[in-house]
Design a protein around this motif. Structure first.
Motif, mmCIF file in Angstrom:
data_model
loop_
_atom_site.group_PDB
_atom_site.id
_atom_site.type_symbol
_atom_site.label_atom_id
_atom_site.label_comp_id
_atom_site.label_asym_id
_atom_site.label_seq_id
_atom_site.Cartn_x
_atom_site.Cartn_y
_atom_site.Cartn_z
ATOM 1 N N LEU A 156 -7.996 -14.220 -5.517
ATOM 2 C CA LEU A 156 -9.416 -14.518 -5.686
ATOM 3 C C LEU A 156 -10.107 -13.274 -6.211
ATOM 4 C CD1 LEU A 156 -11.869 -16.499 -3.471
ATOM 5 C CD2 LEU A 156 -12.494 -14.192 -4.225
ATOM 6 N N CYS A 157 -10.904 -13.433 -7.253
ATOM 7 C CA CYS A 157 -11.661 -12.324 -7.834
ATOM 8 C C CYS A 157 -13.137 -12.675 -7.827
ATOM 9 C CB CYS A 157 -11.179 -12.053 -9.260
ATOM 10 S SG CYS A 157 -12.092 -10.750 -10.125
ATOM 11 N N CYS A 158 -13.961 -11.768 -7.336
ATOM 12 C CA CYS A 158 -15.419 -11.955 -7.322
ATOM 13 C C CYS A 158 -16.073 -10.740 -7.960
ATOM 14 C CB CYS A 158 -15.925 -12.134 -5.895
ATOM 15 S SG CYS A 158 -17.737 -12.294 -5.777
ATOM 16 N N THR A 159 -16.926 -10.982 -8.953
ATOM 17 C CA THR A 159 -17.572 -9.888 -9.681
ATOM 18 C C THR A 159 -19.077 -10.078 -9.736
ATOM 19 O OG1 THR A 159 -15.654 -9.483 -11.113
ATOM 20 C CG2 THR A 159 -17.773 -8.727 -11.914
ATOM 21 N N THR A 160 -19.823 -8.990 -9.498
ATOM 22 C CA THR A 160 -21.241 -8.933 -9.834
ATOM 23 C C THR A 160 -21.389 -7.912 -10.953
ATOM 24 O OG1 THR A 160 -21.644 -7.282 -8.084
ATOM 25 C CG2 THR A 160 -22.085 -9.598 -7.562
ATOM 26 N N ALA A 161 -22.277 -8.191 -11.898
ATOM 27 C CA ALA A 161 -22.341 -7.323 -13.078
ATOM 28 C C ALA A 161 -23.774 -7.009 -13.480
ATOM 29 C CB ALA A 161 -21.614 -7.976 -14.250
ATOM 30 N N GLY A 162 -24.083 -5.722 -13.488
ATOM 31 C CA GLY A 162 -25.310 -5.223 -14.081
ATOM 32 C C GLY A 162 -24.922 -4.173 -15.103
ATOM 33 N N THR A 163 -25.446 -4.241 -16.315
ATOM 34 C CA THR A 163 -24.975 -3.348 -17.373
ATOM 35 C C THR A 163 -26.086 -2.502 -17.989
ATOM 36 O OG1 THR A 163 -25.183 -5.162 -18.991
ATOM 37 C CG2 THR A 163 -23.032 -4.845 -17.953
ATOM 38 N N TYR A 222 -25.628 8.927 -6.422
ATOM 39 C CA TYR A 222 -25.349 7.526 -6.742
ATOM 40 C C TYR A 222 -26.603 6.863 -7.301
ATOM 41 C CZ TYR A 222 -23.908 2.709 -6.407
ATOM 42 O OH TYR A 222 -23.592 1.416 -6.730
ATOM 43 N N THR A 223 -26.440 6.086 -8.369
ATOM 44 C CA THR A 223 -27.533 5.247 -8.866
ATOM 45 C C THR A 223 -26.997 3.833 -9.066
ATOM 46 O OG1 THR A 223 -27.031 5.838 -11.166
ATOM 47 C CG2 THR A 223 -28.725 7.139 -10.045
ATOM 48 N N PRO A 224 -27.811 2.817 -8.807
ATOM 49 C CA PRO A 224 -27.327 1.447 -8.935
ATOM 50 C C PRO A 224 -27.312 0.986 -10.378
ATOM 51 C CG PRO A 224 -29.590 1.420 -8.237
ATOM 52 C CD PRO A 224 -29.195 2.871 -8.299
ATOM 53 N N GLY A 225 -26.655 -0.085 -10.607
ATOM 54 C CA GLY A 225 -26.489 -0.733 -11.904
ATOM 55 C C GLY A 225 -25.240 -1.558 -11.702
ATOM 56 N N THR A 226 -24.142 -1.099 -12.214
ATOM 57 C CA THR A 226 -22.841 -1.364 -11.619
ATOM 58 C C THR A 226 -22.193 -2.717 -11.881
ATOM 59 O OG1 THR A 226 -23.397 0.143 -9.822
ATOM 60 C CG2 THR A 226 -21.540 -1.285 -9.465
ATOM 61 N N THR A 279 -17.234 0.926 -22.173
ATOM 62 C CA THR A 279 -15.994 0.675 -21.443
ATOM 63 C C THR A 279 -16.267 0.258 -20.002
ATOM 64 O OG1 THR A 279 -15.851 3.034 -20.883
ATOM 65 C CG2 THR A 279 -14.664 2.298 -22.851
ATOM 66 N N GLY A 280 -17.510 0.388 -19.577
ATOM 67 C CA GLY A 280 -17.914 0.037 -18.218
ATOM 68 C C GLY A 280 -19.343 0.481 -18.022
ATOM 69 N N THR A 281 -19.728 0.740 -16.778
ATOM 70 C CA THR A 281 -21.011 1.379 -16.501
ATOM 71 C C THR A 281 -20.716 2.696 -15.795
ATOM 72 O OG1 THR A 281 -21.588 0.662 -14.239
ATOM 73 C CG2 THR A 281 -21.873 -0.955 -16.019
ATOM 74 N N THR A 282 -21.760 3.458 -15.530
ATOM 75 C CA THR A 282 -21.553 4.776 -14.937
ATOM 76 C C THR A 282 -21.213 4.719 -13.458
ATOM 77 O OG1 THR A 282 -23.935 4.974 -14.567
ATOM 78 C CG2 THR A 282 -23.053 5.931 -16.595
ATOM 79 N N THR A 283 -21.324 3.532 -12.828
ATOM 80 C CA THR A 283 -21.127 3.459 -11.376
ATOM 81 C C THR A 283 -20.266 2.270 -10.957
ATOM 82 O OG1 THR A 283 -23.275 2.332 -11.258
ATOM 83 C CG2 THR A 283 -23.246 4.686 -10.739
ATOM 84 N N ASP A 284 -19.326 1.861 -11.785
ATOM 85 C CA ASP A 284 -18.482 0.709 -11.450
ATOM 86 C C ASP A 284 -17.621 0.983 -10.220
ATOM 87 O OD1 ASP A 284 -19.485 -0.534 -13.651
ATOM 88 O OD2 ASP A 284 -17.724 -0.229 -14.904
ATOM 89 N N ALA A 285 -17.301 -0.095 -9.504
ATOM 90 C CA ALA A 285 -16.406 0.010 -8.349
ATOM 91 C C ALA A 285 -15.463 -1.184 -8.319
ATOM 92 C CB ALA A 285 -17.207 0.077 -7.047
ATOM 93 N N VAL A 286 -14.287 -0.958 -7.742
ATOM 94 C CA VAL A 286 -13.289 -2.018 -7.634
ATOM 95 C C VAL A 286 -12.656 -1.965 -6.254
ATOM 96 C CG1 VAL A 286 -11.443 -0.577 -8.612
ATOM 97 C CG2 VAL A 286 -11.260 -3.073 -8.721
ATOM 98 N N VAL A 287 -12.345 -3.142 -5.725
ATOM 99 C CA VAL A 287 -11.632 -3.257 -4.452
ATOM 100 C C VAL A 287 -10.407 -4.136 -4.680
ATOM 101 C CG1 VAL A 287 -11.716 -3.996 -2.039
ATOM 102 C CG2 VAL A 287 -13.793 -3.141 -3.152
ATOM 103 N N ILE A 288 -9.257 -3.663 -4.251
ATOM 104 C CA ILE A 288 -8.039 -4.475 -4.213
ATOM 105 C C ILE A 288 -7.692 -4.660 -2.742
ATOM 106 C CG2 ILE A 288 -5.649 -4.730 -4.955
ATOM 107 C CD1 ILE A 288 -7.405 -4.354 -7.338
#
Length: 236
Positions: free
Chosen positions: A111-118, A134-138, A184-193
């Protein structure tokens, strides 16, 4: 692929009994039916950990806290989550537009769940002004796997997921404002496995590159969820 929170407040996994996602006032909360072996770049705790809850906390665009870890720990306590067993992410993106993808694979379910702000889209490899706070966006991506994986395969999964994220952004034409180059992404992307490591699968995935069954599906799921969440982020 679906956006369950545009018309509802909960989502139950189709293939993983007991795994649920809930949209609450200020967060998406993932409840796991068993402890997961996790690897993440999350604000809290980050690295390898054991978790049975993952929280994606929405903050305003003006959020500029110098100590987001303490903020998340405090919030976990207010929410009734054990900070020692909770992986916490921060976003300013629309939680209602989170995209969820589920896949049945070869000796695993995903299962993959993504929220995206660019708003803070960026291209890695170019010089830029840097900052420690830290700044939001992400783009926050949560990948949950009912299966068995080695630690190195989990690291490999982060690579595959990152490549898929970049491919989705480039397909959508997302660019870095300062340079005009493809992001290639945003400045504050995060990933969880998060992996169940359930022994009943009787198959340990040692690799998760694009040529493997599990890596290919991770890439497909991440690509689809990021594409949908990003493409629709400006919609009502």
């Amino acid at each position: 692929m679906t956006q369950p929170f545009r018309n509802g407040s909960s989502y139950e996994s189709v293939h993983w009994k007991g795994l649920g996602l809930q949209l609450l006032e200020d967060r998406i909360e993932v409840s796991c039916p068993e402890p997961l072996h996790a690897l993440s770049s999350a604000v809290h705790p980050g690295g390898f950990s054991q978790t049975d809850r993952i929280v994606n906390w929405k903050v305003p665009l003006t959020y500029q806290c110098g100590d987001p870890v303490s903020d998340l720990v405090r919030q976990c306590k207010e929410w009734g989550c054990d900070p020692q067993r909770t992986v916490g992410l921060i976003t300013a993106a629309k939680l209602t537009h989170a995209s969820v993808v589920e896949v049945q694979g070869d000796k695993f379910n995903l299962l993959c769940c993504t929220t995206a702000g660019t708003r803070n889209a960026a291209r890695a490899g170019l010089p830029r002004h840097t900052y420690p706070a830290y700044t939001p966006g992400t783009i926050n991506t949560i990948i949950l796997i009912d299966g068995q994986m080695t630690d190195s395969a989990m690291v490999n999964a982060v690579i595959t997921a990152t490549e898929a994220k970049t491919a989705a952004l480039q397909q959508l034409g997302i660019v870095e404002k300062a340079s005009g180059e493809p992001a290639t992404g945003t400045t504050t992307d995060a990933v969880v496995i998060g992996v169940s490591q359930r022994l009943s699968w009787n198959a340990v995935h040692a690799y998760a590159g694009a040529a493997t069954s599990i890596g290919c599906k991770i890439g497909e799921a991440v690509y689809a969820s990021i594409h949908e969440a990003t493409r629709t982020q400006q919609e009502d």
